[in-house]
Enzyme design. Structure first.
Site, PDB file in Angstrom:
ATOM      1  N   SER A 142      16.372 136.245  33.010  1.00 17.67           N
ATOM      2  CA  SER A 142      15.531 136.049  34.196  1.00 17.67           C
ATOM      3  C   SER A 142      16.387 135.501  35.324  1.00 17.67           C
ATOM      4  O   SER A 142      17.374 134.798  35.087  1.00 17.67           O
ATOM      5  CB  SER A 142      14.399 135.061  33.885  1.00 17.67           C
ATOM      6  OG  SER A 142      13.710 134.685  35.067  1.00 17.67           O
ATOM      7  N   TYR A 155      11.668 126.771  30.512  1.00 17.99           N
ATOM      8  CA  TYR A 155      11.858 128.202  30.714  1.00 17.99           C
ATOM      9  C   TYR A 155      13.263 128.478  31.256  1.00 17.99           C
ATOM     10  O   TYR A 155      13.969 129.374  30.760  1.00 17.99           O
ATOM     11  CB  TYR A 155      10.812 128.741  31.670  1.00 17.99           C
ATOM     12  CG  TYR A 155      10.776 130.250  31.761  1.00 17.99           C
ATOM     13  CD1 TYR A 155       9.968 130.993  30.905  1.00 17.99           C
ATOM     14  CD2 TYR A 155      11.544 130.940  32.695  1.00 17.99           C
ATOM     15  CE1 TYR A 155       9.922 132.376  30.980  1.00 17.99           C
ATOM     16  CE2 TYR A 155      11.517 132.315  32.771  1.00 17.99           C
ATOM     17  CZ  TYR A 155      10.707 133.032  31.920  1.00 17.99           C
ATOM     18  OH  TYR A 155      10.681 134.400  31.997  1.00 17.99           O
TER      19      TYR A 155
END
Length: 253
Positions: A142, A155
């Site tokens: 990501s 995350y």
């Protein structure tokens, strides 16, 4: 042996929806046989049925954070196809906001890393004997491995770890196995009907240098390239696919 068994075989984790499903569609169009895995059996079976119009698809239940589940699924894949040419570690918990750091529980931290990071390790390790003859791995990371919003520590750590795992594996597993990461930016993973009925704002698209928010197939096409012989000189890399959003300097006026 059937023609389907002679095709290149790819395993995609977390493929019942979103980016994983988009990657599956791209690989099927490129002539791959695709094995979808997901913890959601119902939605995974529905995805496989939908994608079957594009080629040979199989669905297997897999919890990437559970070692026994990973082992069972990969053993079934080997029994069904006898080969594996590409692995896409896509499975992950998608909501990056875990609240204020002082309120983030160890249980939630561990669960997010178990799925997003340890899962890629477990699946890759289990697949190595099948990939040793020459294959490729793509880890879906990501842009949050490179930049952050508030309250996204777990995350960001999981995706940053996945990028580091990528180059470590590339060095250890070469030259037979190439390993790369793709870091998507804003990808609209909602079903087409929802996108049509509740479209994103124009300002959402204008934040991107390409003029639009991404779609799962944008990531799928990049993954298909990285798994192909055309990318034979590329390994250990993190390919950012975010429509140029992270390259723009945006100041509030």
């Amino acid at each position: 042996m059937t023609a389907a068994h002679e095709q290149r075989v790819a395993l995609i984790t977390g493929a019942a929806r979103g980016i994983g499903k988009g990657v599956a569609a791209s690989l099927l169009r490129a002539g791959w046989t695709v094995v979808l895995t997901d913890i959601d059996e119902l939605e995974g079976q529905e995805a496989a049925q939908e994608l079957a119009r594009l080629g040979t698809v199989e669905f297997l239940v897999m919890d990437v954070a559970d070692e026994a589940s990973v082992q069972a699924a990969v053993e079934q894949l080997e029994g069904d196809f006898g080969r594996l040419d590409g692995l896409v570690n896509n499975a992950g918990l998608a909501d990056p906001d875990t609240g204020p750091l002082e309120q983030l529980s160890l249980e939630r931290w561990n669960r997010l890393l178990a799925v997003n990071l340890t899962g890629a390790f477990l699946v890759s390790r289990q697949c190595l004997p099948l990939l040793r003859e020459g294959g490729a791995i793509v880890n879906i990371a990501s842009t949050r491995s490179l930049q952050s919003e508030v309250n996204t520590e777990a995350y960001a750590a999981s995706k940053g770890g996945l990028v580091a795992l990528t180059h470590a594996m590339a060095v250890s597993l070469g030259p037979n196995i190439r390993v790369n990461a793709v870091s998507p930016g804003w990808i609209d993973t909602r079903p087409d009907a929802v996108q049509d009925s509740d479209p994103l704002r124009q300002v959402d698209h204008e934040q991107h240098a390409v003029g639009r928010v991404g779609q799962p197939e944008d990531i799928g096409e990049l993954v298909a390239f990285l798994l192909s012989p055309a990318a034979g000189f590329i390994t250990g890399q993190n390919m950012v696919a975010d429509g140029g959003m992270s390259r723009q300097m945006i100041y509030r006026e």
